[in-house]
Scaffold this motif. Structure first.
Motif, short mmCIF file in Angstrom:
data_model
loop_
_atom_site.label_atom_id
_atom_site.label_comp_id
_atom_site.label_asym_id
_atom_site.label_seq_id
_atom_site.Cartn_x
_atom_site.Cartn_y
_atom_site.Cartn_z
N VAL A 62 -50.34 25.13 115.25
CA VAL A 62 -51.69 24.89 114.74
C VAL A 62 -52.45 26.20 114.69
CG1 VAL A 62 -53.86 23.67 115.13
CG2 VAL A 62 -51.71 22.54 115.67
N ASP A 63 -52.26 27.01 115.73
CA ASP A 63 -52.89 28.31 115.81
C ASP A 63 -52.57 29.15 114.58
OD1 ASP A 63 -54.59 29.69 117.36
OD2 ASP A 63 -53.19 30.07 119.00
N ARG A 64 -51.31 29.10 114.19
CA ARG A 64 -50.85 29.91 113.05
C ARG A 64 -51.32 29.35 111.71
NH1 ARG A 64 -45.22 29.64 114.13
NH2 ARG A 64 -45.44 29.56 116.38
N LEU B 224 -55.84 20.53 118.20
CA LEU B 224 -56.50 21.82 117.94
C LEU B 224 -56.57 22.64 119.23
CD1 LEU B 224 -59.63 20.95 115.75
CD2 LEU B 224 -57.67 22.34 115.04
N PRO B 225 -56.17 23.92 119.19
CA PRO B 225 -56.25 24.75 120.39
C PRO B 225 -57.68 25.22 120.67
CG PRO B 225 -55.25 25.98 118.59
CD PRO B 225 -55.56 24.62 118.05
N TYR B 226 -58.54 25.19 119.67
CA TYR B 226 -59.94 25.56 119.86
C TYR B 226 -60.75 24.74 118.88
CZ TYR B 226 -58.02 28.52 116.23
OH TYR B 226 -57.33 28.97 115.14
N LEU B 227 -62.05 24.60 119.17
CA LEU B 227 -62.89 23.69 118.40
C LEU B 227 -63.93 24.45 117.60
CD1 LEU B 227 -63.48 21.06 121.21
CD2 LEU B 227 -62.02 20.78 119.18
N ILE C 256 -68.43 18.22 96.83
CA ILE C 256 -68.06 19.46 97.51
C ILE C 256 -66.56 19.36 97.83
CG2 ILE C 256 -70.35 19.97 98.49
CD1 ILE C 256 -69.48 18.71 101.11
N PRO C 257 -65.89 20.50 98.09
CA PRO C 257 -64.45 20.42 98.37
C PRO C 257 -64.15 19.62 99.64
CG PRO C 257 -65.12 22.70 97.95
CD PRO C 257 -66.37 21.89 98.07
N LEU C 258 -62.98 18.99 99.64
CA LEU C 258 -62.48 18.30 100.83
C LEU C 258 -61.19 18.98 101.27
CD1 LEU C 258 -62.35 15.90 102.87
CD2 LEU C 258 -61.12 14.62 101.09
N TYR C 259 -61.13 19.37 102.54
CA TYR C 259 -59.91 19.92 103.14
C TYR C 259 -59.43 18.91 104.17
CZ TYR C 259 -62.08 23.96 101.02
OH TYR C 259 -62.69 24.80 100.13
N HIS C 260 -58.29 18.33 103.90
CA HIS C 260 -57.77 17.24 104.74
C HIS C 260 -56.55 17.76 105.49
CE1 HIS C 260 -55.90 12.91 104.79
NE2 HIS C 260 -56.36 13.25 105.97
N LEU C 261 -56.68 17.91 106.80
CA LEU C 261 -55.59 18.42 107.63
C LEU C 261 -55.03 17.29 108.49
CD1 LEU C 261 -57.57 20.93 107.08
CD2 LEU C 261 -56.48 21.96 109.05
N ASP C 262 -53.73 17.33 108.74
CA ASP C 262 -53.10 16.37 109.65
C ASP C 262 -52.19 17.17 110.57
OD1 ASP C 262 -51.53 14.45 110.94
OD2 ASP C 262 -51.70 13.07 109.24
N LEU C 263 -52.53 17.20 111.84
CA LEU C 263 -51.83 18.07 112.80
C LEU C 263 -50.75 17.32 113.57
CD1 LEU C 263 -54.99 19.91 114.18
CD2 LEU C 263 -53.61 20.45 112.16
N TYR C 264 -50.42 16.11 113.11
CA TYR C 264 -49.54 15.22 113.87
C TYR C 264 -48.25 15.89 114.31
CZ TYR C 264 -46.72 11.09 114.96
OH TYR C 264 -45.93 10.17 115.56
#
Ligand SMILES: Nc1ncnc2c1ncn2[C@@H]1O[C@H](COP(=O)(O)OP(=O)(O)O)[C@@H](O)[C@H]1O
Ligand SMILES: [Mg+2]
Length: 151
Positions: free
Chosen positions: A88-90, A115-118, A73-81
């Motif tokens: 992040v919101d945008r 993350l501003p929301y979960l 299945i696809p993997l979406y890898h995010l790094d918010l560092y």
């Protein structure tokens, strides 16, 4: 609901990731927490192996999101560092887990503290250094069962 695991070396961190990549269904979010060097990217590389992704998983610190479409299945890898909460919101991180704009997959987020929301439901894995440079992982499930991982 939480499980604690001792990860004695990088291979153990990767092995946990492989198990996640092999077992978790689409539309799953994994939030990773832990300082620089805690093993978040190592774990994600294991997830990529478990999904059968053919490319190398590199840290998306500069690109923010890496997408991989060659696995089970696809993997979406995010790094918010590097991001402030407003940035992040945008990024609209929810588009990756709502399954409308992108094919449903596994979303893995490094520095998920930002993350501003979960998501409504997710696994959280908090990694920390032990005194002898091993790692401890605390794995919890929010509005989900841990069974897919430990069952
Ligand atoms: N369980 C472990 N024990 C010891 N070293 C580990 C463990 N897991 C990962 N490492 C090592 O820690 C270093 C940093 O890992 P990395 O995954 O880049 O961290 P992060 O993405 O959290 O900043 C790497 O050299 C990796 O091999
Ligand atoms: Mg990293």
């Amino acid at each position: 609901m939480a499980e604690t695991m001792l990860l004695e070396n990088a291979a153990a961190t990767q092995a946990l990731g492989i198990k996640l990549g092999e077992r978790l269904p689409e539309n799953t979010v994994i939030l990773l927490k832990g300082d620089l060097g805690a093993g978040k990217t190592t774990l994600t590389q294991g997830i990529g192996l478990g999904l059968g992704i053919s490319e190398a998983i590199a840290s998306p610190t500069f690109t923010l999101v890496n997408e991989y479409h060659t696995g089970r299945i696809p993997l979406y890898h995010l790094d918010l560092y590097r991001l402030e909460p407003e940035q992040v919101d945008r990024l609209y991180p929810e588009t990756y887990w709502e399954g409308e704009d992108y094919p449903p997959g596994l979303t893995v987020i490094e520095w998920s503290e930002r993350l501003p929301y979960l998501p409504e439901r997710y696994f959280q894995i908090a990694l920390c250094h032990t005194n002898d440079d091993q790692r401890q992982a605390i794995i919890s499930a929010v509005n989900l069962e841990l069974d897919p991982i430990f069952g």
